[in-house]
Design an enzyme around this catalytic site. Structure first.
Site, PDB file in Angstrom:
ATOM      1  N   GLU A   1       0.802  -1.226   0.000  1.00 42.25           N
ATOM      2  CA  GLU A   1       0.000   0.000   0.000  1.00 42.25           C
ATOM      3  C   GLU A   1       0.831   1.270   0.000  1.00 42.25           C
ATOM      4  OE1 GLU A   1      -3.321  -0.020   2.727  1.00 42.25           O
ATOM      5  OE2 GLU A   1      -3.140  -2.181   2.983  1.00 42.25           O
TER       6      GLU A   1
ATOM      7  N   ASP B   1      -1.445   4.123  12.052  1.00 37.97           N
ATOM      8  CA  ASP B   1      -0.146   3.478  12.195  1.00 37.97           C
ATOM      9  C   ASP B   1       0.873   4.432  12.807  1.00 37.97           C
ATOM     10  OD1 ASP B   1      -1.839   2.158  10.311  1.00 37.97           O
ATOM     11  OD2 ASP B   1      -0.150   0.928   9.671  1.00 37.97           O
TER      12      ASP B   1
ATOM     13  N   GLU C   1       2.986  -7.480   9.872  1.00 38.12           N
ATOM     14  CA  GLU C   1       1.667  -6.876  10.073  1.00 38.12           C
ATOM     15  C   GLU C   1       0.810  -7.754  10.996  1.00 38.12           C
ATOM     16  OE1 GLU C   1      -0.462  -6.521   6.397  1.00 38.12           O
ATOM     17  OE2 GLU C   1      -1.929  -5.117   7.217  1.00 38.12           O
TER      18      GLU C   1
HETATM   19  C1  BGC Z   1      -3.007  -1.105   6.483  1.00 39.40           C
HETATM   20  C2  BGC Z   1      -2.860  -0.709   7.920  1.00 39.40           C
HETATM   21  C3  BGC Z   1      -3.992   0.183   8.270  1.00 39.40           C
HETATM   22  C4  BGC Z   1      -5.209  -0.642   8.119  1.00 39.40           C
HETATM   23  C5  BGC Z   1      -6.479  -0.027   8.552  1.00 39.40           C
HETATM   24  C6  BGC Z   1      -4.268  -1.871   6.351  1.00 39.40           C
HETATM   25  O1  BGC Z   1      -4.499  -2.341   5.104  1.00 39.40           O
HETATM   26  O2  BGC Z   1      -1.902  -1.805   6.044  1.00 39.40           O
HETATM   27  O3  BGC Z   1      -1.675  -0.633   8.453  1.00 39.40           O
HETATM   28  O4  BGC Z   1      -3.894   0.872   9.444  1.00 39.40           O
HETATM   29  O5  BGC Z   1      -5.352  -1.174   6.836  1.00 39.40           O
HETATM   30  O6  BGC Z   1      -7.000  -0.856   9.421  1.00 39.40           O
END
Ligand code: BGC
Length: 889
Positions: A467, A474, A764
């Site tokens: 992304e 974050d 993640e």
């Molecule tokens: C991202 C995250 C983000 C989240 C939202 C994800 O796809 O990688 O780090 O905060 O979506 O919940």
């Protein structure tokens, strides 16, 4: 007495191109100094403050003669302190950029024929211009920006060392200008300025949807060269009608996500030097993109920060050669062996290997519920060699998140000498270190550090591949940890500038900043914005920056955005009810006015065992326990921010709001039996961290958290939001032993399981690589790495004290445990270096502390003994008695 040192302007060392009229200056006091009573600042522009009675040494605004554009001011400082009057410091400088639109005589230009193709697959354009310089030049500055990513050359020499310029901003509102000192490259006589321009964030693919043309469909360039001659006169050369462009040269495609394709046979030799025949090139199109959005960057630039020699190059099936850097990074490779002319190489980058030992990138492909199939992972570079001696490939218009790169198509056997991993990120100043006696913990610390490095690419990103988005949540949860590792003040301030302009008129804070239209207010996924814990970044990040760096301006700048965010949350709480609550309790309780249980929220997000398969069901969940907690927390912080800003009424108003929201949370989520709803680790963590429960309940709440952890074999049960807070709340509540048990347990979910499975960056998901070795989602997300702030704040014990920004006073309270026999932490706080290192000798703890000039440490020894230590080195010894006394938080 020595003199002040460590002079800085804003949050930078000797910055060039500043556009502030009153840049703020900081310095560190001579060693051993307890306090400054006065300072005197002087510049080479006639500025002299005379003696100013003040203890301030951080972020003191320049107040000398009005600054002109392109002016360098060399400044010095001397101080009066408890040790007498110092000498003048060594000089530092700052240089202004072009301060007003009127300073620009250059025009915006676009390539005569637009590089075509679909987003992700478009060539870079080349621009060039030659001119004569009749008189000698004593200084030359190039001011540049672009719609796209530019790389500029003066007479064949690259201008500056910034990468991915002009950087990533909300281009509709902010466009960064770089100022480059090119004095050494300009010559008397014929000169050439040449620029490569690729799509970048502006026009290339962006984000999880891989959308293109998000800010416009035309690449454009603005450049102005200012030459100063010995007599002080200046000559200006800028982009305009005389320039030529070529949209069909050697960079066949360049995209941040897809990668870069280069055919070196097509490189127009000498195009970046004078006396090149560009008559076959296009005349450029002069365009009007205005000058109002032009800004400087408060952050250091992105640079090539480090190079890694691979661990190995091995053969894989199909003839490919697999390069292992041994470290997951953000950046690219430099390949110095390209094979004979016409050799076509493909370089595929990824983070993990499949069962066949070959690269796998499937886990990085965005798989969105509203799209029929997963999108490509990208990260593929291609190069065709021209066979020229010394030819190298380095794709400077893209970045990849990777540890491995598979090179296909090479006729020769490559060795580790042929490839370098080039680490690319914002060139942040390192400020924090930690090490201890446990190698796995040190490796966890390294992984967390590398995840920050992998995700600080002009903006704080969630991940460097899938992304690459500036997710607010974050950075909200990681910024306190980041501030223990690097100076992230300017970097965060730059990003917050966009968070503020990305805010919707109704106060919604966007999920992601800079927001691309494809994920913005008018996109199909607009409804996913405005989540608690994410939007609260607008309050929490400035507050954390204030605590770490003492920057009050960032509080003032973001205050209006904070107010709008809280107004929205408060309004939603007052006006709506979650349908589930309305069913159970048809008549709302009086507290519900302060219960925020409507709107979309990510909630605890990626909580083990609680993941949503169904997006629709997920978006409909009642996240009132999380959202109300954040509303209480942000209101509390805003009351304190208002205090700092001297907003007396607002301090009272937000304090009162916080009390009401907290009371609502208690009424709704504390059961008669004292259990919290939901009865999960995250709820207890948040209750303790955000002070949501009455003081007399804190002990019982902590006990229940311990019960939940113990019942689960000390495994972590928190998701995104509560994980950074888990160990700190345990330690604060007197459960240091439990905190270490959770940190040290090696099952999944847990941090050491990642390390044992080979993580070199933080994943993640807790099961980012499962027990069978299969990767899932991103393997480079810093969020869970926030645990390492525990190592700095509790293990080494370096803690900020509330109300004492920038560590003017701080606490050193080491908490040994977890079988560690020694630990060392250091922090270059704005006043200077703090150190805390301890080792165990029998039942004794030997502690060494370094306290910087101008500060004071409260040293808390095991057993609770409190000592006050002034600047200098100190040693303490204490019996490892029961560490029962808790010093106020
Ligand atoms: C991202 C995250 C983000 C989240 C939202 C994800 O796809 O990688 O780090 O905060 O979506 O919940």
């Amino acid at each position: 007495m020595t003199s002040p040192h460590g002079l800085r302007t804003e949050h930078l060392d000797d910055p060039i191109g500043l556009c502030r009229r009153a840049p703020r200056l900081s310095w560190q006091l001579p060693a051993g100094t307890r306090r400054q009573s006065a300072y005197r600042l002087a510049g080479d522009n006639g500025w002299d403050t005379g003696w100013v009675d003040s203890p301030d040494s951080l972020l003191v605004p320049y107040d000398g003669p009005a600054l002109r554009s392109a002016q360098r001011v060399t400044w010095r400082v001397r101080v009066r302190t408890d040790r007498g009057e110092s000498e003048w410091s060594d000089p530092a400088w700052f240089e202004t950029g072009l301060l007003t639109p009127a300073d620009w005589s250059a025009s915006w230009i676009e390539p005569g024929s637009r590089p075509t193709g679909s987003a992700g697959a478009r060539p870079a354009a080349l621009f060039r211009c030659e001119f004569d310089v009749p008189a000698p030049v004593v200084a030359a500055r190039l001011y540049l920006t672009a719609h796209g990513l530019y790389e500029a050359f003066v007479n064949g020499t690259r201008a500056g060392d910034a990468e991915l310029a002009p950087g990533f901003t909300q281009y509709d509102r902010h466009l960064q200008v770089q100022t480059v000192d090119v004095t050494d490259a300009v010559v008397s006589g014929r000169n050439a300025v040449a620029v490569l321009l690729a799509d970048g964030w502006y026009r290339g693919q962006i984000g999880i949807t891989r959308a293109g043309d998000q800010w416009g469909s035309k690449p454009a360039l603005l450049a102005q060269l200012r030459l100063t001659h010995p007599d002080g006169t200046t000559t200006t050369v800028g982009t305009g009608p005389g320039w030529r462009s070529n949209s069909d040269a050697h960079i066949r495609a360049a995209d941040l996500i897809a990668g870069e394709s280069v055919d070196l046979r097509r490189r127009p030799g000498g195009w970046d030097c004078p006396v090149f025949d560009d008559s076959g090139w296009d005349a450029v199109i002069v365009a009007d993109h205005g000058f109002d959005r032009l800004v400087d960057s408060p952050a250091p630039p992105v640079r090539r920060v480090e190079e890694l020699t691979p661990l190995s190059v091995t053969r894989v099936a199909g003839g490919g050669q697999l390069v292992d850097l041994g470290q997951n990074i953000n950046g690219w490779v430099r390949l110095t062996r390209l094979g004979p002319a016409g050799t076509a190489l493909t370089l595929t980058h990824g983070e993990w290997l499949g069962p066949d030992g070959d690269l796998t990138t499937d886990h990085l492909r965005p798989d969105l519920p509203f799209m029929p199939y997963p999108l490509p992972a990208g990260q593929i570079d291609r190069v065709i060699s021209a066979g020229a001696p010394g030819e190298t490939f380095e794709p400077r218009r893209t970045t990849h998140g990777f540890r491995y790169v598979r090179i296909d198509g090479h006729p020769d056997r490559l060795s580790v000498d042929d490839v370098r991993g080039v680490v690319v990120h914002t060139d942040l100043r390192r400020t924090g270190w930690f090490a201890c006696s446990d190698d796995r913990i040190n490796r966890l610390h390294q992984a967390a550090l590398w995840s920050l490095r992998g995700n600080a690419c002009d903006i704080p990103t969630d991940c460097p591949h899938r992304e690459r988005a500036g997710w607010t949540g974050d950075w909200q949860l990681y910024v306190p940890t980041a501030a223990f590792l690097y100076d992230v003040a300017g970097f965060s301030a730059k990003w917050l500038r966009d968070v503020a302009v990305d805010q919707w008129p109704d106060g919604t804070v966007a999920n992601i900043s800079p927001t691309a239209p494809a994920e913005g207010r008018n996109s199909p996924i607009a409804g996913l914005n405005g989540s608690a814990g994410w939007g609260d970044a607008v309050v929490i990040v400035p507050w954390e920056l204030y605590r770490a760096y003492g920057d009050t301006r960032i509080l003032r700048d973001l205050w209006p955005a904070m107010v709008r965010w809280l107004d929205r949350a408060q309004g939603m709480a007052a006006s709506g009810r979650h349908p589930a609550r309305a069913t159970v309790r048809p008549v709302p309780g009086p507290h519900e006015k302060y219960l925020w249980d409507t709107g979309f929220h990510w909630g605890e997000w990626l909580e083990p065992g609680a993941e949503a398969d169904d997006l629709v069901a997920f978006t409909a969940l009642d996240q009132g326990h999380v959202a109300t907690a954040y509303l209480a927390h942000s209101a509390t912080l805003m009351s304190r921010i208002a205090d700092v800003l001297g907003l007396v009424d607002e301090a009272v108003r937000y304090g009162d709001l916080a009390d009401r929201v907290r009371a609502a949370w208690q009424a709704e989520f504390i059961g008669d039996d004292g259990r919290l709803t939901p009865d999960t680790q995250a709820t207890y963590v948040r209750a303790l961290a955000f002070d949501l429960v009455p003081a007399q309940m804190r002990g019982a709440v902590a006990t229940r958290l311990v019960e939940l952890l113990r019942a689960g074999g000390n495994q972590v049960g928190t998701g995104f939001l509560a994980t950074p807070l888990l160990l700190p709340v345990l330690a604060e509540a007197g459960h240091v032993d439990v905190a270490y048990d959770v940190l040290m347990q090696d099952g999944e979910p847990g941090w050491l399981a990642m390390i044992d499975r080979g993580a070199t960056t933080v994943w993640e998901r807790w099961d980012g690589v499962d027990a069978a070795g299969v990767p899932r989602d991103s393997l480079n997300h810093y969020s869970k790495g926030a645990v390492i702030s525990y190592l700095h704040r509790f293990t080494a014990g370096i803690q900020p004290i509330d109300g004492e920004p920038a560590y003017r006073r701080f606490r050193v309270r080491p908490r040994p445990g977890g079988g560690l026999t020694w630990a060392e932490g250091a922090l270059d706080c704005p006043y200077g270096r703090i150190e805390s290192s301890w080792r165990l000798a029998g039942d004794e703890l030997q502690l060494r502390v370094l306290v910087p000039a101008g500060t004071q440490a409260q040293v808390v020894l095991p057993g609770g003994r409190l000592l006050v230590a002034g600047p200098g080195r100190h040693e303490f010894t204490a019996r490892l008695a029961d560490d029962l006394v808790t010093v106020g938080r």
